[in-house]
Scaffold this motif. Structure first.
Motif, PDB file in Angstrom:
ATOM      1  N   GLU A   1       0.826  -1.200   0.000  1.00  0.00           N
ATOM      2  CA  GLU A   1       0.000   0.000   0.000  1.00  0.00           C
ATOM      3  C   GLU A   1       0.870   1.264   0.000  1.00  0.00           C
ATOM      4  O   GLU A   1       0.486   2.298  -0.555  1.00  0.00           O
ATOM      5  N   ASP A   2       2.055   1.167   0.593  1.00  0.00           N
ATOM      6  CA  ASP A   2       3.001   2.302   0.635  1.00  0.00           C
ATOM      7  C   ASP A   2       3.200   2.945  -0.713  1.00  0.00           C
ATOM      8  O   ASP A   2       3.301   4.154  -0.834  1.00  0.00           O
ATOM      9  N   LEU A   3       3.352   2.079  -1.734  1.00  0.00           N
ATOM     10  CA  LEU A   3       3.699   2.608  -3.052  1.00  0.00           C
ATOM     11  C   LEU A   3       2.543   3.418  -3.603  1.00  0.00           C
ATOM     12  O   LEU A   3       2.738   4.469  -4.210  1.00  0.00           O
ATOM     13  N   ARG A   4       1.321   2.930  -3.392  1.00  0.00           N
ATOM     14  CA  ARG A   4       0.166   3.688  -3.865  1.00  0.00           C
ATOM     15  C   ARG A   4       0.105   5.023  -3.141  1.00  0.00           C
ATOM     16  O   ARG A   4      -0.101   6.069  -3.756  1.00  0.00           O
ATOM     17  N   GLU A   5       0.318   4.984  -1.808  1.00  0.00           N
ATOM     18  CA  GLU A   5       0.263   6.229  -1.048  1.00  0.00           C
ATOM     19  C   GLU A   5       1.341   7.191  -1.510  1.00  0.00           C
ATOM     20  O   GLU A   5       1.101   8.390  -1.642  1.00  0.00           O
ATOM     21  N   ALA A   6       2.539   6.643  -1.784  1.00  0.00           N
ATOM     22  CA  ALA A   6       3.626   7.520  -2.222  1.00  0.00           C
ATOM     23  C   ALA A   6       3.261   8.188  -3.541  1.00  0.00           C
ATOM     24  O   ALA A   6       3.513   9.375  -3.734  1.00  0.00           O
ATOM     25  N   GLY A   7       2.675   7.441  -4.445  1.00  0.00           N
ATOM     26  CA  GLY A   7       2.292   8.002  -5.740  1.00  0.00           C
ATOM     27  C   GLY A   7       1.233   9.080  -5.591  1.00  0.00           C
ATOM     28  O   GLY A   7       1.341  10.170  -6.161  1.00  0.00           O
ATOM     29  N   ILE A   8       0.220   8.802  -4.769  1.00  0.00           N
ATOM     30  CA  ILE A   8      -0.844   9.786  -4.543  1.00  0.00           C
ATOM     31  C   ILE A   8      -0.269  11.029  -3.866  1.00  0.00           C
ATOM     32  O   ILE A   8      -0.568  12.160  -4.250  1.00  0.00           O
ATOM     33  N   ALA A   9       0.611  10.809  -2.877  1.00  0.00           N
ATOM     34  CA  ALA A   9       1.159  11.938  -2.132  1.00  0.00           C
ATOM     35  C   ALA A   9       2.068  12.799  -2.998  1.00  0.00           C
ATOM     36  O   ALA A   9       2.360  13.937  -2.662  1.00  0.00           O
TER      37      ALA A   9
ATOM     38  N   THR B   1      -1.110   6.855 -10.852  1.00  0.00           N
ATOM     39  CA  THR B   1      -0.403   6.056  -9.860  1.00  0.00           C
ATOM     40  C   THR B   1      -0.480   4.574 -10.219  1.00  0.00           C
ATOM     41  O   THR B   1       0.511   3.854 -10.155  1.00  0.00           O
TER      42      THR B   1
ATOM     43  N   ALA C   1       5.425  -2.040 -10.963  1.00  0.00           N
ATOM     44  CA  ALA C   1       5.970  -2.787  -9.825  1.00  0.00           C
ATOM     45  C   ALA C   1       5.523  -4.243  -9.881  1.00  0.00           C
ATOM     46  O   ALA C   1       6.207  -5.125  -9.393  1.00  0.00           O
TER      47      ALA C   1
ATOM     48  N   ILE D   1       3.081   3.328 -11.436  1.00  0.00           N
ATOM     49  CA  ILE D   1       3.775   2.766 -10.279  1.00  0.00           C
ATOM     50  C   ILE D   1       3.302   1.358  -9.944  1.00  0.00           C
ATOM     51  O   ILE D   1       4.110   0.441  -9.871  1.00  0.00           O
TER      52      ILE D   1
END
Ligand SMILES: Nc1ncnc2c1ncn2[C@@H]1O[C@H](COP(=O)(O)OP(=O)(O)O)[C@@H](O)[C@H]1O
Ligand SMILES: [Mg+2]
Lengths: 350, 297
Positions: free
Chosen positions: A234-242, A250, A258, A254
């Motif tokens: 989930e981190d990667l999705r959050e990083a993309g959104i952020a 995203t 991945a 991403i």
């Protein structure tokens, strides 16, 4: 002055010593001898008896040896790993014997003409150096290709809907996909036959074959892709959104990259699911014997059909022909498998 | 914590005032001294949280948090685990709504404008308010260079010279010297501390005004932690930083202001906020004192 520093060489102190290796070899020899003796003295017969007794003896000998030299914990450990190894061997046995049989029996028919001609002018029991399976090769390629073109976007988009977008219909769609992946292949053929061939096109064609295969392929790709996408943290999705990405960007820039190697596996599984399907193709692609590169009209040959037809003839020549077909199909699947593995090789792994 | 240690941030703060943009920072200090009541009117600059409440499902996890972050300051948020620090900073860049079941009330003003106003382009907000996560999360499918520039692609921004931006961001994140020869290696091949600085560089590339950092060092070794603290000090001259940390020394070392959050089983509340030196040397609330002196939490 001769205080030479001893040269330090890289070693493997944990590797087995010659003595240990001798003991291992002794155990194997003992087990082999024991299996011969037991088979000779008892009612047991055949290759399988040798193999079974041998495996059992190896496990027992290993257990005793480990118990005597290292104690009960190590002995139990050896039992567990022996069973794991035995499991691998038992799995490999049928696979290797199939590969071996296919190669042995198929190589006789592996002539150049196999790849350059079709069966328009030849019957299955003509000599093996006449006629070929070009029509089956192209037909299978075209139909699997059509199925892939349809299933790849639908399957992956379905998986993205299930894991990323998570709308109102997630549950029913997931249920449907799971139900669809259990559908017998003949049902896919019958569906295309009754929904499209009978009412609309009236004649079988490669396109219909491709559609039937797509029905089988979509759930495989969708389910496997869903599993793969769920593994992306989930981190990667959050990083993309952020970082100011929209959800779609995203996902596409991403999450999907991945998951690339896993998604490629999903595609391989999809192709593998349908490459050998006979039933739907017999129903809707017409199963031609002549080279036909046009999926929109006329019957189209395929590997499973070619093999099935040759086997049903039952003469020596036709059976050779069938084995050659199986061998070529197997080789193609392997090539496909390794090629996609190469393309999708995880570049992070060093 | 002893008094002499607690003096540190103050000294550091003074030093900074002499070396960097003195006017804005001394006005910041003046503001703080005036003890402006949050909510008494839009400041117009920086980030202002007004009466923030947050829920997960029916459970209220934040109650009435009002906190101002003046431009160019570093604010540390401290408090025991589970008191809602992460939830709070995630309301500041609208990442809170990413979690299913999340709800909130209150206003967040960015340069005087409510980021929750309907019709706001949420991706633009997140460009202005960047975020660094607790666990380093470089994009595994991208090289180091692509990671840094990922935000440009994600937000479809155009820049004149990507190489310059790449170098600038990596320099500011304190990573340039270590990676300049291996920009096309994958992000995953870096150490944890380097990955976290890569993530900081990645956030900087879209030029945020505010950087939220949620326990950025909690997964890192002391050496990497020190490097990231240096990076924070460098960055603080040009941007507003809000950092959640469990490390009191870190809060004391890097921040100008400190806010203490606490939850007594119910929703998390802001117990006290003030200049870092005051929070650590003479906190007004006994609960703050207990926490910063390590008596609980
Ligand atoms: N995704 C979530 N779903 C439900 N509850 C959550 C979620 N994330 C956090 N919480 C709850 O919200 C409260 C505050 O959590 P958090 O903001 O992570 O605290 P902190 O960052 O201060 O440790 C905790 O009680 C936690 O259990
Ligand atoms: Mg947290």
């Amino acid at each position: 002055m001769s205080i030479d520093k001893p040269v330090v060489k890289p070693g493997k102190p944990w590797a087995s010593t010659p003595k240990e290796r001798a003991i291992d070899l002794g155990a194997i020899l003992l087990a082999a001898f024991g299996s011969f003796a037991l088979v000779a003295l008892s009612e047991l017969k055949g290759k399988l008896a040798y193999a079974g007794v041998f495996l059992l003896l190896i496990i027992v000998i290993n257990f005793i040896h480990n118990y005597l030299s290292r104690g009960i914990a190590s002995a139990k450990d050896s039992i567990a790993s022996s069973f794991a190894v035995a499991g691998v061997l038992i799995t490999l046995l049928p696979i290797t014997s199939i590969l071996f049989a296919v190669f042995e029996r198929g190589k006789a028919g592996l002539k150049p003409n196999l790849f350059t001609t079709d069966m328009k002018l030849n019957g299955p029991n003509d000599p093996i150096d006449q006629g070929g399976l070009l029509h089956a090769l192209t037909g299978s390629g075209i139909m699997v290709g059509i199925a892939l073109i349809i299933s790849l976007p639908i399957g992956i988009l379905t998986a993205i809907y299930l894991t990323e977008i998570k709308g109102l219909f997630t549950r029913p769609i997931r249920f449907l996909v799971q139900a669809m992946s259990g559908v017998p292949s003949i049902v896919a053929g019958l569906f295309i036959l009754s929904a499209i061939v009978f009412p609309i096109t009236k004649t079988p064609s490669g396109l219909m074959g491709g559609l039937a295969l797509a029905i089988l392929m979509i759930p495989t790709i969708a389910r496997t892709s869903e599993e793969v996408l769920l593994l992306i943290p989930e981190d990667l999705r959050e990083a993309g959104i952020a970082l100011g990405g929209t959800q779609w960007r995203t996902i596409s820039q991403i999450v999907v990259p991945a998951a690339k190697s896993g998604l490629i596996t999903a595609i391989i599984l999809g192709v593998a699911r349908v490459a050998g399907e006979t039933a739907p193709l017999v129903l809707v692609s017409g199963g031609g014997d002549a080279l036909n590169l046009d999926p929109t009209s006329g019957p189209m040959g395929s590997f499973p059909f070619y093999i099935w037809k040759a086997f049903t003839f039952g003469t020596n020549e036709s059976i050779d022909r069938a084995w050659a077909g199986i061998l070529v199909l197997l080789i193609l699947v392997f090539i496909l498998f390794f090629a996609t593995r190469l393309v999708g090789a995880d570049r992070n792994k060093k | 914590m002893s008094n002499s240690e607690a003096q540190d941030p103050l000294d550091k703060g003074n030093e900074k005032m002499e070396t960097t943009t003195p006017s804005s920072l001394s006005s910041v200090a003046a503001n703080a001294a005036a003890k402006r009541k949050p909510g008494s009117g839009a400041l117009g600059v920086g980030l202002e949280a007004r009466g923030i409440h947050a829920w997960f499902g029916d459970k209220m996890v934040l109650k009435d948090i009002s906190l101002d972050f003046w431009s160019g300051t570093v604010t540390a948020l401290i408090g025991p685990s589970g008191c809602g620090k992460s939830t709070f900073i995630r309301t500041l860049n609208r990442m809170h709504e990413f979690i299913p079941g999340a709800a909130m009330a209150g206003d967040v003003l960015l340069n005087g404008k409510d980021i929750y106003e309907s019709g706001t382009d949420v991706t633009k907000i997140r460009l202005k308010v960047g975020m660094v996560f607790q666990k380093p999360n470089p994009f595994p499918s991208m090289t180091i260079a692509d990671n840094v520039l990922a935000g440009l692609k994600l937000a479809q921004l155009k820049v004149q010279n990507k190489d310059d931006l790449l170098e600038e961001c990596l320099v500011r994140a304190g990573l340039w010297a270590e990676v300049k020869d291996r920009l096309s290696a994958y992000g995953g091949s870096l150490s944890g501390g380097q990955q976290q600085r890569l993530c900081i560089a990645r956030s900087l590339a879209v030029r945020p005004e505010i950087l939220l950092m949620d326990e950025p060092c909690s997964a890192l070794d002391p050496g990497s932690t020190l490097k990231i603290e240096e990076t924070i000090s460098e960055l603080s001259s040009t941007m507003t930083i809000i950092i959640v940390t469990h490390n009191m020394q870190q809060a004391a070392r890097v921040s100008d202001y400190t806010g203490f959050f606490l939850s007594d089983g119910g929703p998390g509340e802001l117990i006290e906020v003030g200049p870092t030196s005051e929070i650590f040397s003479r906190p007004k609330d006994v609960r703050t004192e207990n926490y910063v002196t390590g008596r609980f939490g």
